[in-house]
Design an enzyme around this catalytic site. Structure first.
Site, PDB file in Angstrom:
ATOM      1  CG  HIS A 231     -32.025  50.988 143.381  1.00  0.00           C
ATOM      2  ND1 HIS A 231     -32.525  50.350 144.551  1.00  0.00           N
ATOM      3  CD2 HIS A 231     -32.325  52.804 144.532  1.00  0.00           C
ATOM      4  CE1 HIS A 231     -31.826  50.237 145.515  1.00  0.00           C
ATOM      5  NE2 HIS A 231     -32.034  52.035 146.093  1.00  0.00           N
TER       6      HIS A 231
ATOM      7  CE  LYS B 249     -28.102  52.065 145.090  1.00  0.00           C
ATOM      8  NZ  LYS B 249     -28.237  53.996 145.072  1.00  0.00           N
TER       9      LYS B 249
END
EC number: 1.17.1.8
Length: 262
Positions: free
Chosen positions: A152, A156
């Site tokens: 990601h 995040k």
């Protein structure tokens, strides 16, 4: 018309959801929520010069526009309070914020059943990601040796991702119990082998330039199987978010996972 409020509308996912609602024929954006935004209306922001929609600073103020659905892309601590508030006030939540605890999920689900308010909490709204999880669950029946690599963007906050945890939970339901790796395996640097979930390993990668990606890698005698899903743009999640908004108003409890609506 389904009347929708978006919480966390200034974040990347929240902004994408806001635009999806504005462009959807069956949805009406009745408000957005951000306690730190100084402006009072979307039309005061450069991105939305022609959109007359109020910006609310508090949850309580949202009630004035009587939304049917509450889309939430905030942070875990805020999302829990928002979701509970929505349920208590007969607003169906559609939550893409991950990081809620099992206890919080159970509490919210029980409360939604009591009040018969439908809702959806989904670790991933991409239809391809839901299929990836289902395919991985099927493969785990035959390949108990498996590791998850999820990748990601570097902003995040939670690791592993909600999608990775949900995938591991689904595989654990059908997978033969097995502790993977050599019994005398030694980590020369702590964490080198990743997080452990029921004997499976989960590895989290966080880098700029990524959006949301997951690879489920199986190993067998003389063969391997890789199941991978990539979201290259946040628009990939909007089909699932829209579907959630359409379906939750007909439910009588909160469900976890988009697969429950497909």
């Amino acid at each position: 018309m389904i009347k929708i409020l978006v919480a966390g509308f200034k974040g990347k996912m929240g902004a994408t959801a806001t635009k999806m609602v504005l462009n959807h024929d069956q949805f009406e954006l009745v408000g957005v929520l951000d306690p730190f935004e100084e402006k009072g209306n979307l039309n005061e922001l450069i991105e939305y010069p022609t959109i007359n929609v109020p910006i609310f600073k508090t949850k309580e103020a949202v009630l004035s526009v009587q939304p049917d659905v509450w889309i939430d892309f905030t942070i875990p601590a805020v999302a829990y309070e928002n979701t509970r508030f929505a349920i208590e006030h007969n607003i169906s939540p559609v939550v893409g914020t991950t990081g809620l605890t099992e206890e919080q999920l159970a509490e919210l689900t029980d409360r939604s059943k009591e009040l018969q308010v439908g809702g959806l909490i989904a670790p991933n709204f991409a239809v391809g990601a839901v299929l990836m999880m289902q395919f991985a669950q099927k493969a785990a029946e035959y390949f108990p040796d498996v590791e998850i690599i999820e990748l990601h963007h570097d902003n995040k906050r939670d690791a592993p991702s909600g999608t990775a945890i949900k995938t591991a939970e689904m595989m654990s339901e059908v997978r033969a119990k097995k502790k993977q790796g050599h019994p005398e395996e030694e980590e020369l640097i702590e964490g080198a082998r990743g997080a452990d979930f029921d004997g499976m390993k989960i590895h989290s990668v966080r880098l700029p330039g990524l959006i949301a990606h997951q690879q489920v890698q199986f190993g067998g005698i003389g063969e391997g199987l890789t199941i991978r899903h990539d979201s290259y743009d946040r628009s990939s999640f909007m089909t699932g978010v829209a579907l959630g908004c359409e379906k939750v108003v007909h439910l009588e409890k909160l469900v976890y996972g988009l697969e429950n609506l497909l």
